[in-house]
Design an enzyme around this catalytic site. Structure first.
Site, mmCIF file in Angstrom:
data_model
loop_
_atom_site.group_PDB
_atom_site.id
_atom_site.type_symbol
_atom_site.label_atom_id
_atom_site.label_comp_id
_atom_site.label_asym_id
_atom_site.label_seq_id
_atom_site.Cartn_x
_atom_site.Cartn_y
_atom_site.Cartn_z
ATOM 1 N N HIS A 78 7.359 -10.299 0.123
ATOM 2 C CA HIS A 78 8.500 -9.858 -0.684
ATOM 3 C C HIS A 78 8.769 -8.387 -0.402
ATOM 4 O O HIS A 78 7.845 -7.572 -0.408
ATOM 5 C CB HIS A 78 8.209 -10.054 -2.172
ATOM 6 C CG HIS A 78 9.311 -9.574 -3.068
ATOM 7 N ND1 HIS A 78 9.160 -8.500 -3.930
ATOM 8 C CD2 HIS A 78 10.579 -10.018 -3.245
ATOM 9 C CE1 HIS A 78 10.298 -8.314 -4.598
ATOM 10 N NE2 HIS A 78 11.159 -9.211 -4.196
ATOM 11 N N SER A 79 10.027 -8.039 -0.130
ATOM 12 C CA SER A 79 10.453 -6.657 0.040
ATOM 13 C C SER A 79 9.650 -5.987 1.167
ATOM 14 O O SER A 79 9.626 -6.475 2.300
ATOM 15 C CB SER A 79 10.315 -5.924 -1.292
ATOM 16 O OG SER A 79 11.001 -4.699 -1.282
ATOM 17 N N PHE A 80 8.958 -4.868 0.886
ATOM 18 C CA PHE A 80 8.103 -4.213 1.871
ATOM 19 C C PHE A 80 7.092 -5.193 2.456
ATOM 20 O O PHE A 80 6.673 -5.064 3.621
ATOM 21 C CB PHE A 80 7.388 -3.033 1.217
ATOM 22 C CG PHE A 80 6.304 -2.410 2.050
ATOM 23 C CD1 PHE A 80 6.605 -1.517 3.060
ATOM 24 C CD2 PHE A 80 4.970 -2.716 1.808
ATOM 25 C CE1 PHE A 80 5.595 -0.945 3.840
ATOM 26 C CE2 PHE A 80 3.963 -2.147 2.564
ATOM 27 C CZ PHE A 80 4.267 -1.254 3.585
ATOM 28 N N GLY B 58 7.526 -7.938 3.615
ATOM 29 C CA GLY B 58 8.024 -8.566 4.832
ATOM 30 C C GLY B 58 7.479 -7.892 6.076
ATOM 31 O O GLY B 58 7.086 -8.565 7.041
ATOM 32 N N HIS C 228 15.957 -8.477 -7.592
ATOM 33 C CA HIS C 228 14.778 -8.180 -6.787
ATOM 34 C C HIS C 228 13.470 -8.399 -7.529
ATOM 35 O O HIS C 228 12.435 -8.656 -6.903
ATOM 36 C CB HIS C 228 14.854 -6.718 -6.314
ATOM 37 C CG HIS C 228 13.969 -6.400 -5.142
ATOM 38 N ND1 HIS C 228 14.200 -6.909 -3.883
ATOM 39 C CD2 HIS C 228 12.853 -5.619 -5.032
ATOM 40 C CE1 HIS C 228 13.284 -6.458 -3.045
ATOM 41 N NE2 HIS C 228 12.440 -5.679 -3.718
#
Length: 298
Positions: A128-130, A132, A277
């Site tokens: 998720h987010s960073f 990735g 998010h």
């Protein structure tokens, strides 16, 4: 505001009639036993999200910046209620780790070591987010253990890029200023930024509750440029989960999650949701779990 893409996925209404959060006295974390909590009965009894014929999967869920492994508590509980095996590794510089002087390689090593220590195989590795960027590098090291990579509103960096390279100029400038003002090379996340970008669909009361979990983020990993040549040779199946109310990255003008990030995966499965998010991991974890399952199944 940002421009929506032309598809119009169904808007999911709040799935549980008895599903709610409430404070239980003083607490230091919204995930703790004394903090916000969900009724397990909702996860156990709501048939709209229970699918007895689901393929049983092994998930490894990797959180993003300004979060820790508890980010996944509700989602992991929902997946486990379906019979899935779920793991939520904590990585360097986060959670209870007092050392904030970490590198991206140290973070990736934490995740890889966790998977190796438990001898996990055939996994659905979710970032998720960073996170990735973390699963991109982890996949290079243990491709034979990964069944599928799932990016949920997550960075898919090009070879030689850093996460900061994909931030809008105004956001990057804000982070650089916050970093410069810190004493330990971290980036604190001011509440106004968290409110408008991360939890834009939450009520103000929810946003304030969620914000109690936010801790300063180690800055260095966000600005490190990554060698991703090996990642782009991997044949590992990939999925992208896109929540179209996610406001962390603006859509269009060379930014955004989908298709700007997702298209870099080549052939991939797209799963769409209607959340932002952060909020839905707390208020609708079963919905998030179902989207991750749809992304991870055969």
């Amino acid at each position: 505001m940002f421009t929506l893409f032309p598809y119009r996925p169904e808007i999911h209404q709040f799935p549980y009639s008895d599903y709610w959060f409430r404070p239980r006295g003083h607490y230091s974390s919204p995930y703790s036993e004394g903090g916000l909590h969900w009724r397990r009965r909702a996860l156990e009894s709501d048939e709209s999200w229970r699918m007895s014929d689901q393929q049983r999967l092994t998930f490894v869920l990797v959180h993003g910046s300004w979060a820790d492994a508890h980010f996944w508590d509700g989602v992991a509980a929902a997946l486990r209620s379906q019979g899935h095996d779920v793991h939520t590794p904590e990585y360097a510089g986060h959670g209870t780790d007092p050392n904030k002087h970490v590198s991206h390689a140290m973070i990736t090593k934490s995740v890889v070591a966790f998977i190796m220590r438990l001898n996990l195989r055939d996994i659905v590795l979710v970032g998720h987010s960073f996170g990735g960027s973390v699963i991109q590098k982890a996949a290079e090291q243990i491709p034979d253990r990964i069944k599928r990579l799932v990016f949920w509103d997550a960075f898919v960096l090009k070879d030689g890029e850093s996460v900061a390279d994909e931030l809008p100029p105004q956001t990057r400038q804000s982070f650089e200023q916050l970093r410069a003002g810190s004493e330990d090379d971290t980036i604190p996340l001011p509440f106004p930024l968290f409110r408008e970008l991360f939890v834009n669909t939450a009520t103000l009361e929810q946003a304030k509750q969620f914000y109690t979990s936010v801790r300063p983020e180690p800055a260095k990993p966000l600005f490190e440029k990554l060698d991703l040549q090996v990642f782009y040779t991997l044949p590992t199946p990939k999925s992208y989960v896109y929540f179209y109310q996610d406001n962390v990255l603006p859509q269009g003008e060379g930014f955004g999650w989908n298709p700007h990030m997702s298209a870099r995966l080549g052939l991939f499965r797209l799963i769409v949701g209607d959340g932002d998010h952060f909020t839905d991991t707390r208020t609708r974890p079963a919905m998030v779990a179902q989207k991750l399952y749809e992304a991870g199944r055969d």
